[in-house]
Design an enzyme around this catalytic site. Structure first.
Site, mmCIF file in Angstrom:
data_model
loop_
_atom_site.group_PDB
_atom_site.id
_atom_site.type_symbol
_atom_site.label_atom_id
_atom_site.label_comp_id
_atom_site.label_asym_id
_atom_site.label_seq_id
_atom_site.Cartn_x
_atom_site.Cartn_y
_atom_site.Cartn_z
ATOM 1 C CE LYS A 172 -1.952 2.998 1.879
ATOM 2 N NZ LYS A 172 -1.740 4.397 1.463
ATOM 3 C CD GLU A 247 12.316 0.541 10.794
ATOM 4 O OE1 GLU A 247 12.654 1.469 11.558
ATOM 5 O OE2 GLU A 247 12.941 -0.525 10.707
ATOM 6 C CB CYS A 281 12.360 8.940 9.446
ATOM 7 S SG CYS A 281 13.564 7.887 8.619
ATOM 8 C CD GLU A 382 8.803 12.947 12.033
ATOM 9 O OE1 GLU A 382 7.634 12.527 12.023
ATOM 10 O OE2 GLU A 382 9.769 12.269 11.649
HETATM 11 P P1 NAD Z 1 1.800 8.422 7.468
HETATM 12 O O1 NAD Z 1 1.895 7.707 8.752
HETATM 13 O O2 NAD Z 1 0.784 9.494 7.323
HETATM 14 O O3 NAD Z 1 1.496 7.406 6.265
HETATM 15 C C1 NAD Z 1 2.341 6.301 5.988
HETATM 16 C C2 NAD Z 1 1.532 5.260 5.223
HETATM 17 O O4 NAD Z 1 0.523 4.725 6.090
HETATM 18 C C3 NAD Z 1 0.802 5.803 4.012
HETATM 19 O O5 NAD Z 1 0.842 4.853 2.971
HETATM 20 C C4 NAD Z 1 -0.616 5.994 4.556
HETATM 21 O O6 NAD Z 1 -1.600 6.014 3.540
HETATM 22 C C5 NAD Z 1 -0.750 4.785 5.450
HETATM 23 N N1 NAD Z 1 -1.778 4.873 6.513
HETATM 24 C C6 NAD Z 1 -2.276 5.985 7.104
HETATM 25 N N2 NAD Z 1 -3.191 5.649 8.054
HETATM 26 C C7 NAD Z 1 -3.263 4.293 8.063
HETATM 27 C C8 NAD Z 1 -4.014 3.344 8.825
HETATM 28 N N3 NAD Z 1 -4.869 3.719 9.776
HETATM 29 N N4 NAD Z 1 -3.819 2.042 8.584
HETATM 30 C C9 NAD Z 1 -2.931 1.632 7.647
HETATM 31 N N5 NAD Z 1 -2.201 2.477 6.867
HETATM 32 C C10 NAD Z 1 -2.360 3.799 7.091
HETATM 33 O O7 NAD Z 1 3.271 8.963 7.155
HETATM 34 P P2 NAD Z 1 3.731 9.892 5.953
HETATM 35 O O8 NAD Z 1 3.255 11.274 6.200
HETATM 36 O O9 NAD Z 1 3.413 9.234 4.648
HETATM 37 O O10 NAD Z 1 5.327 9.806 6.136
HETATM 38 C C11 NAD Z 1 6.037 10.614 6.998
HETATM 39 C C12 NAD Z 1 6.323 9.890 8.297
HETATM 40 O O11 NAD Z 1 7.040 8.680 8.050
HETATM 41 C C13 NAD Z 1 7.221 10.698 9.223
HETATM 42 O O12 NAD Z 1 6.739 10.637 10.531
HETATM 43 C C14 NAD Z 1 8.567 9.991 9.105
HETATM 44 O O13 NAD Z 1 9.408 10.196 10.217
HETATM 45 C C15 NAD Z 1 8.147 8.581 8.940
HETATM 46 N N6 NAD Z 1 9.234 7.792 8.331
HETATM 47 C C16 NAD Z 1 9.909 6.889 9.114
HETATM 48 C C17 NAD Z 1 10.971 6.160 8.570
HETATM 49 C C18 NAD Z 1 11.738 5.160 9.408
HETATM 50 O O14 NAD Z 1 12.393 4.286 8.831
HETATM 51 N N7 NAD Z 1 11.712 5.232 10.723
HETATM 52 C C19 NAD Z 1 11.328 6.337 7.233
HETATM 53 C C20 NAD Z 1 10.617 7.255 6.478
HETATM 54 C C21 NAD Z 1 9.562 7.969 7.034
#
Ligand code: NAD
Length: 488
Positions: A172, A247, A281, A382
């Protein structure tokens, strides 16, 4: 882009809500298609479960699966320019970064193929007249849910080891940057991945991502994204008693000691927070500088930040590209405005650029804030944008207390010439990754994990493949005589 998503090995129109994706450098729509529905998720998961058995993938020998993974890696490398162009249009990132992400994804598939061929099971010391061993088996179907900030690399980091382990993958991708994941699906199919083993289902987190997590045939979910979303997924997984890898976000400290090579530290701090426009991140968003060098270091940091070249990702001179969407840019701006209302001083940036050539893009200037303590909201939340906060520290104990006083524990950078001090501090900071005199460097063979609210579980490294497998113990009786109890 065609109105098609990749469901169970077939390109067809999604049954979910329409998705529109824009180039953040111009605001122009670059793709419109129908996303996945909950029914599409069900179809993809069931087909994936069947494909694992019927294609022979589950029982294929490691070197046979490795051959396909290697071919995918080669295909991705050959398509690096196309992937880079698609991802830059979708996310705004510079072409240099998106090309590097494509090559990283190729490297992930190749490394995973090689690591798969070296996987071993253990014969464990037995405690009786039997032979004991462990075996590892796939879950069946793995859900992979990825964020928009480096989609192709995140997709590969999950899909490669999950497929290597013998699973099918239902991916997804993020709503804001779905195009490159669909391209990955095409490359996997061209490289010979059996039909049904991969589905790519763009759409919103709810209901599409949520349906992946809750589907009874999904045996494990690997998620990268925000901590709030990670918590929701963790709760849903607990209901099913399903393992998850999470992550999540970060608020990472970068630490400058007085004996650091100032030039290296400046370059490292700038790269740590302003590369990827801070949408990382592991962004080094809290910059701790020893009080004895604070004023001079911050002055030079600000001069360098002001000199960074802001522009479209397609311009090879650009260092700071637009943010992923206008909404996200406005969110970053609102967080900076709130920090200023709370007493922060804008040392540079804190606004959108006034260059008329950039007015339609989702740009935000590299920003350095000062004058706040580590407990201010801007130091705790963040931002996920090009915003650093500078904070003085007095000594090691003061530093460690402040650096660890955060919900997160993802990464840390230490700049010092004293290796003993670097080691001491590295061991005292709560973070899954520590860089000493470097920052934001990655190796697929080195495990990656977040501490505290930054995550659960580990990705990458040889053990990364096993994280997509269930462990099973097998006892082989070696005694000719019946068990004493049975013998009466
Ligand atoms: P997000 O949490 O909004 O979305 C991530 C993914 O989850 C998307 O595909 C989204 O559609 C999906 N999603 C959202 N709600 C969901 C639910 N209830 N159930 C299942 N899937 C759901 O994050 P974002 O805005 O896309 O990305 C930024 C975030 O990702 C930041 O907080 C960043 O720090 C984190 N990040 C972490 C790492 C790591 O390795 N630790 C790497 C990259 C990004």
């Amino acid at each position: 882009m065609d109105d098609a998503i990749f469901v169970a090995g077939t390109w067809r129109r999604g049954r979910g809500a329409p998705v529109e994706t824009r180039d953040p450098a111009t605001g122009r729509v670059i793709g419109r298609f129908h996303g996945a529905s909950v029914e599409d998720v069900d179809e993809a998961v069931r087909a994936g479960r069947r494909a694992v058995d019927e294609s022979g993938w589950r029982d294929a020998l490691p070197h046979e699966r490795a051959r396909v993974l290697h071919a995918i890696g080669e295909r991705i490398a050959a398509a690096a320019d196309e992937i880079s162009a698609v991802q830059t249009a979708d996310t705004g990132k510079t072409r240099a970064e998106t090309r590097a992400l494509a090559l990283s994804a190729a490297g992930t598939f190749r490394y995973t193929a090689a690591a798969l061929e070296t996987m071993e099971e253990a014969v464990t010391p037995s405690r009786g007249p039997y032979l004991t061993m462990t075996a590892h088996e796939p879950y069946g179907v793995v859900g992979a849910i990825t964020p928009w900030n480096s989609p192709i690399a995140s997709d590969a980091q999950k899909a490669a080891p999950a497929l290597a382990a013998g699973n099918a993958v239902v991916l997804k991708p993020p709503l804001w940057a779905p195009c490159v994941s669909l391209l990955l699906a095409r490359l996997c199919a061209e490289a010979g991945l059996p039909k049904g083993l991969l589905s790519v289902l763009p759409g919103p987190g709810t209901p599409v991502g949520d349906a992946v997590v809750r589907h009874p045939l999904v045996g494990k979910v690997s998620f990268t994204g925000g901590t709030g979303t990670g918590r929701a997924i963790g709760r849903a997984a607990a209901e099913k008693i399903m393992p998850v890898t999470l992550e999540l976000g970060g608020k990472s400290p970068t630490i400058v000691f007085p004996d650091a090579d100032a030039e290296q530290a400046l370059a490292g701090v700038l790269f740590g927070i302003f590369s990827s426009s801070g949408q990382s991140c592991i962004a080094g968003s809290r910059v701790f500088v020893h009080e004895s060098v604070f004023d001079g270091f911050v002055r030079r940091l600000v001069e360098r930040a002001e000199a960074l070249r802001v522009g479209p990702g397609t311009d090879p001179r650009t260092q700071v590209a637009p943010l992923v969407t206008h909404e996200h840019r406005d969110r970053v701006a609102a967080m900076v405005d709130a920090a200023v209302r709370d007493g922060a001083t804008v040392l540079c940036g804190g606004a959108v650029p006034d260059d008329p050539g950039l007015k339609d893009g989702a740009y935000y200037l590299p920003t350095v804030l000062g004058g706040v303590a580590n407990d201010a909201a801007i130091c705790r939340e963040e931002v996920f944008g090009p915003v650093a906060v500078v904070l003085p520290f007095a000594g090691e104990d003061d530093l460690v207390r402040q650096a660890n006083d955060t919900d997160y524990g993802l990464a840390c950078g230490i700049w010092t010439a004293d290796y003993r001090r670097a080691w001491r501090v590295a061991r005292r900071i709560d973070a899954g990754t520590v860089w000493v005199n470097t920052y934001k460097q990655f190796s697929i063979s080195t495990p990656f994990s977040g501490h505290k609210a930054s995550g659960l579980g580990t990705e990458k490294g040889r053990e990364g493949i096993k994280s997509y497998m269930r462990q099973k113990s097998v006892y082989w009786g070696m005694d000719e005589a019946p068990l004493p109890w049975a013998a009466g």
